[in-house]
Design an enzyme around this catalytic site. Sequence first.
Site, short mmCIF file in Angstrom:
data_model
loop_
_atom_site.label_atom_id
_atom_site.label_comp_id
_atom_site.label_asym_id
_atom_site.label_seq_id
_atom_site.Cartn_x
_atom_site.Cartn_y
_atom_site.Cartn_z
N LYS A 124 -3.58 106.19 -11.01
CA LYS A 124 -2.61 106.86 -11.87
C LYS A 124 -1.87 107.88 -11.04
CE LYS A 124 -1.37 106.77 -16.23
NZ LYS A 124 -1.48 105.64 -17.20
N ASP A 164 4.54 105.44 -17.74
CA ASP A 164 3.63 106.07 -18.72
C ASP A 164 4.50 107.10 -19.44
OD1 ASP A 164 0.54 106.20 -19.35
OD2 ASP A 164 1.19 108.28 -19.34
N GLY A 235 3.30 109.58 -32.51
CA GLY A 235 4.21 109.38 -31.39
C GLY A 235 5.44 108.61 -31.86
N PHE A 236 6.44 108.55 -31.00
CA PHE A 236 7.60 107.69 -31.29
C PHE A 236 8.15 107.17 -29.98
CE2 PHE A 236 11.20 110.64 -30.30
CZ PHE A 236 10.46 111.79 -30.07
N GLY A 237 7.25 107.01 -29.00
CA GLY A 237 7.67 106.53 -27.68
C GLY A 237 7.53 105.04 -27.57
N ASN A 238 7.38 104.62 -26.33
CA ASN A 238 7.34 103.21 -26.01
C ASN A 238 6.22 102.47 -26.75
OD1 ASN A 238 6.00 101.17 -23.82
ND2 ASN A 238 8.23 101.12 -23.82
N VAL A 239 5.04 103.03 -26.78
CA VAL A 239 3.89 102.34 -27.38
C VAL A 239 4.05 102.26 -28.90
CG1 VAL A 239 1.38 102.36 -27.62
CG2 VAL A 239 2.42 103.09 -25.47
N ALA A 240 4.43 103.38 -29.52
CA ALA A 240 4.60 103.41 -30.98
C ALA A 240 5.70 102.42 -31.41
CB ALA A 240 4.97 104.83 -31.43
N TRP A 241 6.76 102.35 -30.62
CA TRP A 241 7.88 101.45 -30.93
C TRP A 241 7.43 99.98 -30.92
CZ3 TRP A 241 10.02 98.21 -26.97
CH2 TRP A 241 11.13 97.47 -27.36
P1 NDP Z 1 6.52 108.06 -24.19
O1 NDP Z 1 6.96 109.10 -23.25
O2 NDP Z 1 7.42 106.91 -24.45
O3 NDP Z 1 6.14 108.75 -25.58
C1 NDP Z 1 5.10 109.69 -25.75
C2 NDP Z 1 5.65 110.91 -26.33
O4 NDP Z 1 4.75 111.41 -27.33
C3 NDP Z 1 5.82 112.05 -25.32
O5 NDP Z 1 7.15 112.22 -24.98
C4 NDP Z 1 5.28 113.27 -26.02
O6 NDP Z 1 6.19 114.34 -26.23
C5 NDP Z 1 4.96 112.80 -27.39
N1 NDP Z 1 3.84 113.58 -27.80
C6 NDP Z 1 3.05 114.33 -27.02
N2 NDP Z 1 2.14 114.96 -27.74
C7 NDP Z 1 2.38 114.59 -29.00
C8 NDP Z 1 1.75 114.90 -30.21
N3 NDP Z 1 0.70 115.73 -30.25
N4 NDP Z 1 2.19 114.36 -31.32
C9 NDP Z 1 3.21 113.52 -31.29
N5 NDP Z 1 3.87 113.21 -30.16
C10 NDP Z 1 3.45 113.73 -29.03
O7 NDP Z 1 5.09 107.52 -23.72
P2 NDP Z 1 4.37 106.16 -24.02
O8 NDP Z 1 4.68 105.65 -25.38
O9 NDP Z 1 4.56 105.28 -22.86
O10 NDP Z 1 2.86 106.64 -23.96
C11 NDP Z 1 2.15 107.13 -25.09
C12 NDP Z 1 0.66 107.02 -24.83
O11 NDP Z 1 0.31 105.65 -24.56
C13 NDP Z 1 0.14 107.80 -23.63
O12 NDP Z 1 -1.18 108.24 -23.89
C14 NDP Z 1 0.10 106.76 -22.51
O13 NDP Z 1 -0.81 107.10 -21.50
C15 NDP Z 1 -0.37 105.54 -23.30
N6 NDP Z 1 -0.10 104.24 -22.73
C16 NDP Z 1 1.15 103.86 -22.31
C17 NDP Z 1 1.36 102.60 -21.80
C18 NDP Z 1 2.71 102.12 -21.40
O14 NDP Z 1 2.81 100.97 -20.98
N7 NDP Z 1 3.74 102.93 -21.51
C19 NDP Z 1 0.27 101.66 -21.63
C20 NDP Z 1 -0.98 102.11 -22.16
C21 NDP Z 1 -1.13 103.36 -22.66
P3 NDP Z 1 6.13 115.76 -25.42
O15 NDP Z 1 6.86 115.45 -24.19
O16 NDP Z 1 6.85 116.77 -26.20
O17 NDP Z 1 4.73 116.18 -25.23
O1 2IT Z 2 -2.01 103.54 -19.30
C1 2IT Z 2 -1.55 102.44 -18.93
O2 2IT Z 2 -2.25 101.42 -18.94
C2 2IT Z 2 -0.16 102.39 -18.48
N1 2IT Z 2 0.54 103.40 -18.55
C3 2IT Z 2 0.41 101.12 -17.95
C4 2IT Z 2 0.09 100.96 -16.49
C5 2IT Z 2 0.72 99.78 -15.80
O3 2IT Z 2 0.48 99.67 -14.59
O4 2IT Z 2 1.44 98.99 -16.42
#
Ligand code: NDP
Ligand code: 2IT
Length: 445
Positions: A124, A164, A235-241
């Site tokens: 990581k 991430d 959340g509303f990022g990549n994973v939630a979407w």
């Molecule tokens: P994103 O950046 O797309 O979205 C995550 C967002 O959630 C952050 O910007 C963050 O905002 C916000 N957040 C932080 N704390 C909180 C909270 N307490 N309540 C609500 N929202 C919050 O990230 P991802 O969707 O990629 O990642 C989300 C999670 O999934 C992480 O734990 C990541 O490690 C995990 N993950 C991601 C993978 C991937 O492929 N992307 C794969 C596997 C796991 P702020 O900046 O304000 O803190």
């Molecule tokens: O937490 C995770 O598994 C990720 N952020 C994805 C890692 C990756 O290499 O695709």
Amino acid sequence: MNVEKIMQELELKHPGEVEYLQAVREVLESIEEFYNSNPQYEKAKIIERLIEPDRVLIFKVPWEDDKGEIHVNIGYRVQFNNAIGPYKGGLRFHPSVNLSILKFLGFEQIFKNALTTLSMGGAKGGSDFNPKGKSNTEIMRFCYSFMLELWRIIGPDTDVPAGDIGVGAREIGYLYGMYRKLLMENTGVLTGKGLNYGGSLIRPEATGYGVVYFTQEMLKTRGLDIKGKKVALSGFGNVAWGAAKKLNSLGAKVITISGPDGYIYDEEGISGEKVDFMLELRASNEDIVKPYAYKFKNSVFYEGKKPWEVPCDIAIPCATQNELDKTDAENLVRNGCICVTEGANMPCTPEAIEVIQKNKLLYAPGKAANAGGVATSGLEMSQNAMKLMWSAEEVDRRLNEIMKNIHSQCVKYGTESDGYINYVKGANIAGFIKVANAMLEQGIY
Ligand code: NDP
Ligand code: 2IT
């Protein structure tokens, strides 16, 4: 192995690294019995060798903002273990990033990657850089500067970073651009790339899709279907979407999303254009969900609160570590929730997990449930190596198969005497066996 003794020593060596110590303790406690009944592991000191990263690179990342002012951030890459394949894991850009958080994520990644059955070791990295409010050119300059150091220790067969929190397709594009320039090569050195230069279809959706496929498998063990279930997401990022997209297509109803400012409750369900709006919210770089409530009038915004107080059938935390605590877990249980699936890494605190498991809810740890993201990264690496591109259907089919396989491994190693499936135990033991045996077969270095 004596868990308390190992943990005491680790705490002395790494004081204050709370997230890292939390992640190690969880794994050790759940594999202790298995480990101690297989003395070949103790003899080879597998645990002592596994809990320390192979190496950590820490570097300075100087960059210039649009006004000409110079900033300095810290960059990291934690290469944890490469016994089964090249180091693999995401990069996180967030002001909270520190060594403890990246060590916890890198440690978890070892077992997650082993569960995918693909050949990927654990790593990581990231930076305390805050992408919020930065222009594209600032992001570009930061990514270029980050890669000017990182390139030395990565490579398509050595270490393959990805995204991430705070690192999506835009950042991967800039990082890749600088790597290509420096090494004059086009290889699968990063995953999550754009489709125009070697990315894989379905990678953006993969983590969320995988989380939902895994949830379906868990529900099946109790004869339940995901259709019609009310789901609370955080959340509303990549994973939630990605999760919201797949849940809707399977007939489930997504009733919440959240940001650090609070959560949105939408009784009508977050579907169609509302899911697309999640991408717009993210792209705004503001990191707030409140605008959703202005746009969709029947929804309500609860400032400063977490979605776990809302009655739901399934809860899927998709934001960040330790976002769901004991009180949240008690609320979920009281409100009749039947399943908690971790989309984020380590979003439930140990106390929350205890409540969830004691009440026999279905519960999957992130290293099993969110492995679809890195698994699809592995599929991207395969496509890059073959210089071929699979169709979306092909990638999705493989992803679905991988998630079902991870579920079977958890059932195999995690089913307890009363029939309850302890997915934490199952995932940790299954992941451990593959890595530990690879280490045994390769000697002590
Ligand atoms: P994103 O950046 O797309 O979205 C995550 C967002 O959630 C952050 O910007 C963050 O905002 C916000 N957040 C932080 N704390 C909180 C909270 N307490 N309540 C609500 N929202 C919050 O990230 P991802 O969707 O990629 O990642 C989300 C999670 O999934 C992480 O734990 C990541 O490690 C995990 N993950 C991601 C993978 C991937 O492929 N992307 C794969 C596997 C796991 P702020 O900046 O304000 O803190
Ligand atoms: O937490 C995770 O598994 C990720 N952020 C994805 C890692 C990756 O290499 O695709």
